[in-house]
Scaffold this motif. Structure first.
Motif, PDB file in Angstrom:
ATOM      1  N   VAL A 144       6.490  -1.654 -11.631  1.00  0.00           N
ATOM      2  CA  VAL A 144       5.439  -2.659 -11.433  1.00  0.00           C
ATOM      3  C   VAL A 144       5.956  -3.275  -9.793  1.00  0.00           C
ATOM      4  O   VAL A 144       6.941  -3.560  -9.729  1.00  0.00           O
ATOM      5  N   THR A 145       4.699  -3.216  -9.200  1.00  0.00           N
ATOM      6  CA  THR A 145       4.758  -3.739  -7.536  1.00  0.00           C
ATOM      7  C   THR A 145       4.046  -4.889  -7.798  1.00  0.00           C
ATOM      8  O   THR A 145       2.648  -5.272  -8.075  1.00  0.00           O
ATOM      9  N   THR A 146       4.480  -6.312  -7.488  1.00  0.00           N
ATOM     10  CA  THR A 146       3.882  -7.400  -7.237  1.00  0.00           C
ATOM     11  C   THR A 146       3.929  -8.084  -5.932  1.00  0.00           C
ATOM     12  O   THR A 146       4.974  -7.918  -5.165  1.00  0.00           O
ATOM     13  N   GLU A 147       2.889  -8.623  -5.417  1.00  0.00           N
ATOM     14  CA  GLU A 147       2.626  -9.475  -4.305  1.00  0.00           C
ATOM     15  C   GLU A 147       3.197 -10.794  -4.829  1.00  0.00           C
ATOM     16  O   GLU A 147       2.620 -11.489  -5.474  1.00  0.00           O
ATOM     17  N   VAL A 148       4.153 -11.208  -4.114  1.00  0.00           N
ATOM     18  CA  VAL A 148       4.823 -12.610  -4.400  1.00  0.00           C
ATOM     19  C   VAL A 148       4.569 -13.493  -3.234  1.00  0.00           C
ATOM     20  O   VAL A 148       4.789 -13.196  -2.165  1.00  0.00           O
ATOM     21  N   THR A 149       3.883 -14.529  -3.455  1.00  0.00           N
ATOM     22  CA  THR A 149       3.747 -15.636  -2.304  1.00  0.00           C
ATOM     23  C   THR A 149       4.172 -16.690  -2.642  1.00  0.00           C
ATOM     24  O   THR A 149       3.847 -17.378  -3.905  1.00  0.00           O
ATOM     25  N   VAL A 150       5.356 -17.179  -1.878  1.00  0.00           N
ATOM     26  CA  VAL A 150       5.946 -18.322  -2.273  1.00  0.00           C
ATOM     27  C   VAL A 150       5.409 -19.357  -1.297  1.00  0.00           C
ATOM     28  O   VAL A 150       5.345 -19.500  -0.172  1.00  0.00           O
ATOM     29  N   GLU A 151       4.924 -20.607  -1.830  1.00  0.00           N
ATOM     30  CA  GLU A 151       4.319 -21.708  -1.460  1.00  0.00           C
ATOM     31  C   GLU A 151       5.178 -23.048  -1.568  1.00  0.00           C
ATOM     32  O   GLU A 151       6.168 -23.156  -2.370  1.00  0.00           O
ATOM     33  N   ARG A 152       5.089 -23.608  -0.311  1.00  0.00           N
ATOM     34  CA  ARG A 152       5.663 -25.030  -0.336  1.00  0.00           C
ATOM     35  C   ARG A 152       4.705 -26.092  -0.519  1.00  0.00           C
ATOM     36  O   ARG A 152       3.572 -26.056  -0.234  1.00  0.00           O
ATOM     37  N   ASP A 153       5.234 -26.825  -1.644  1.00  0.00           N
ATOM     38  CA  ASP A 153       4.399 -27.994  -2.060  1.00  0.00           C
ATOM     39  C   ASP A 153       3.804 -28.811  -0.935  1.00  0.00           C
ATOM     40  O   ASP A 153       4.746 -29.191   0.054  1.00  0.00           O
ATOM     41  N   HIS A 182       1.848 -27.866   1.804  1.00  0.00           N
ATOM     42  CA  HIS A 182       1.246 -27.144   2.745  1.00  0.00           C
ATOM     43  C   HIS A 182       0.465 -25.847   2.518  1.00  0.00           C
ATOM     44  O   HIS A 182       0.905 -25.182   1.482  1.00  0.00           O
ATOM     45  N   ASP A 183      -0.305 -25.453   3.458  1.00  0.00           N
ATOM     46  CA  ASP A 183      -1.057 -24.569   3.153  1.00  0.00           C
ATOM     47  C   ASP A 183      -0.572 -22.991   3.468  1.00  0.00           C
ATOM     48  O   ASP A 183      -0.812 -22.168   2.976  1.00  0.00           O
ATOM     49  N   LYS A 184       0.305 -22.889   4.516  1.00  0.00           N
ATOM     50  CA  LYS A 184       0.875 -21.712   4.968  1.00  0.00           C
ATOM     51  C   LYS A 184       2.072 -21.233   3.909  1.00  0.00           C
ATOM     52  O   LYS A 184       2.892 -22.015   3.690  1.00  0.00           O
ATOM     53  N   PRO A 185       2.114 -20.100   3.434  1.00  0.00           N
ATOM     54  CA  PRO A 185       3.223 -19.727   2.540  1.00  0.00           C
ATOM     55  C   PRO A 185       4.631 -19.497   3.064  1.00  0.00           C
ATOM     56  O   PRO A 185       4.732 -19.539   4.569  1.00  0.00           O
ATOM     57  N   VAL A 186       5.595 -19.752   2.691  1.00  0.00           N
ATOM     58  CA  VAL A 186       7.059 -19.629   3.194  1.00  0.00           C
ATOM     59  C   VAL A 186       7.611 -18.253   3.215  1.00  0.00           C
ATOM     60  O   VAL A 186       8.623 -17.948   3.745  1.00  0.00           O
ATOM     61  N   CYS A 187       7.180 -17.341   2.207  1.00  0.00           N
ATOM     62  CA  CYS A 187       7.429 -16.092   2.309  1.00  0.00           C
ATOM     63  C   CYS A 187       6.393 -15.262   1.470  1.00  0.00           C
ATOM     64  O   CYS A 187       5.692 -15.898   0.505  1.00  0.00           O
ATOM     65  N   VAL A 188       6.088 -14.027   1.850  1.00  0.00           N
ATOM     66  CA  VAL A 188       5.177 -12.990   1.125  1.00  0.00           C
ATOM     67  C   VAL A 188       5.764 -11.699   1.064  1.00  0.00           C
ATOM     68  O   VAL A 188       6.506 -11.432   2.307  1.00  0.00           O
ATOM     69  N   ALA A 189       6.130 -11.245  -0.099  1.00  0.00           N
ATOM     70  CA  ALA A 189       7.014 -10.117  -0.320  1.00  0.00           C
ATOM     71  C   ALA A 189       6.316  -9.392  -1.671  1.00  0.00           C
ATOM     72  O   ALA A 189       5.653  -9.721  -2.144  1.00  0.00           O
ATOM     73  N   GLU A 190       6.560  -8.006  -1.203  1.00  0.00           N
ATOM     74  CA  GLU A 190       6.078  -6.846  -2.345  1.00  0.00           C
ATOM     75  C   GLU A 190       7.421  -6.827  -3.161  1.00  0.00           C
ATOM     76  O   GLU A 190       8.252  -6.037  -2.519  1.00  0.00           O
ATOM     77  N   SER A 191       7.413  -7.010  -4.332  1.00  0.00           N
ATOM     78  CA  SER A 191       8.931  -6.855  -5.209  1.00  0.00           C
ATOM     79  C   SER A 191       8.456  -5.653  -5.878  1.00  0.00           C
ATOM     80  O   SER A 191       7.353  -5.437  -6.764  1.00  0.00           O
ATOM     81  N   VAL A 192       9.244  -4.884  -6.271  1.00  0.00           N
ATOM     82  CA  VAL A 192       9.170  -3.546  -7.052  1.00  0.00           C
ATOM     83  C   VAL A 192      10.168  -3.610  -8.075  1.00  0.00           C
ATOM     84  O   VAL A 192      11.375  -3.801  -7.798  1.00  0.00           O
ATOM     85  N   THR A 193       9.822  -3.647  -9.336  1.00  0.00           N
ATOM     86  CA  THR A 193      10.796  -3.862 -10.361  1.00  0.00           C
ATOM     87  C   THR A 193      10.532  -2.417 -11.430  1.00  0.00           C
ATOM     88  O   THR A 193       9.386  -1.921 -11.341  1.00  0.00           O
ATOM     89  N   ARG A 194      11.411  -2.452 -12.249  1.00  0.00           N
ATOM     90  CA  ARG A 194      11.280  -1.490 -13.030  1.00  0.00           C
ATOM     91  C   ARG A 194      11.578  -1.828 -14.460  1.00  0.00           C
ATOM     92  O   ARG A 194      12.485  -2.603 -14.905  1.00  0.00           O
ATOM     93  N   ARG A 195      10.559  -1.911 -15.369  1.00  0.00           N
ATOM     94  CA  ARG A 195      10.363  -2.710 -16.528  1.00  0.00           C
ATOM     95  C   ARG A 195      10.662  -1.518 -17.896  1.00  0.00           C
ATOM     96  O   ARG A 195       9.692  -0.751 -17.709  1.00  0.00           O
ATOM     97  N   TYR A 196      11.602  -1.937 -18.680  1.00  0.00           N
ATOM     98  CA  TYR A 196      11.640  -0.748 -19.757  1.00  0.00           C
ATOM     99  C   TYR A 196      11.750  -1.642 -20.882  1.00  0.00           C
ATOM    100  O   TYR A 196      11.734  -2.701 -21.260  1.00  0.00           O
ATOM    101  N   THR A 197      10.861  -0.758 -21.819  1.00  0.00           N
ATOM    102  CA  THR A 197      10.508  -1.376 -23.368  1.00  0.00           C
ATOM    103  C   THR A 197      11.373  -0.650 -24.287  1.00  0.00           C
ATOM    104  O   THR A 197      12.039   0.146 -23.978  1.00  0.00           O
TER     105      THR A 197
END
Length: 150
Positions: free
Chosen positions: A124-133, A135-150
């Motif tokens: 699963v690849t997610t775009e994570v946008t980290v916001e600062r309370d 403020h309009d501009k994000p403090v971090c934008v990253a594509e996180s890749v996880t492997r998720r097992y059931t």
């Protein structure tokens, strides 16, 4: 927190926001602990008096501290009922568009970019946008890749 019964439920959510985390405060104590853990004691992070005269007027969190908070933010953003384990597989793009002054409150928005079935689960690849309370501009934008097992 958004709950999904099954990992497969995410397959149809590509392109959608799948979760929004709780707020997390990044105070000076957390910044100092991160500096101790990594050995990065640069004055912009750890010396409030010197940082007061610096470019941000106060100490700021390490970019890698902000990035490392993705795990904590994800834990309050969304959950999948039939997951046994989630493994951090890596990151694609990472940017730090704005600083995180000590005392800031942050939260993460998670948007699903890709869902790829793998043996026993999904990558699963997610775009994570980290916001600062406040403020309009994000403090971090990253594509996180996880492997998720059931």
């Amino acid at each position: 927190m958004t709950h999904y019964l099954h990992l497969a439920d995410l397959r149809t959510r590509v392109g959608d926001e799948i979760g929004l985390s709780d707020w997390v405060t990044v105070d000076q104590a957390r910044i100092d602990l991160f500096a101790d853990a990594t050995g990065d004691h640069h004055w912009i992070h750890t010396d409030p008096q010197r940082a007061a005269a610096g470019p941000f007027g106060t100490t700021v969190a390490h970019g890698f501290l902000t990035l490392s908070l993705i795990a904590e933010l994800a834990a309050t953003a969304f959950a999948v009922g039939d997951e046994r384990i989630v493994v951090n597989y890596g990151l694609n793009r990472v940017r730090f568009p704005a600083p995180v002054p000590a005392g800031s409150r942050l939260r993460g928005r998670f948007r699903l970019l890709a869902f790829e079935p793998i043996d026993g689960g999904a990558q699963v690849t997610t775009e994570v946008t980290v916001e600062r309370d406040g403020h309009d501009k994000p403090v971090c934008v990253a594509e996180s890749v996880t492997r998720r097992y059931t």
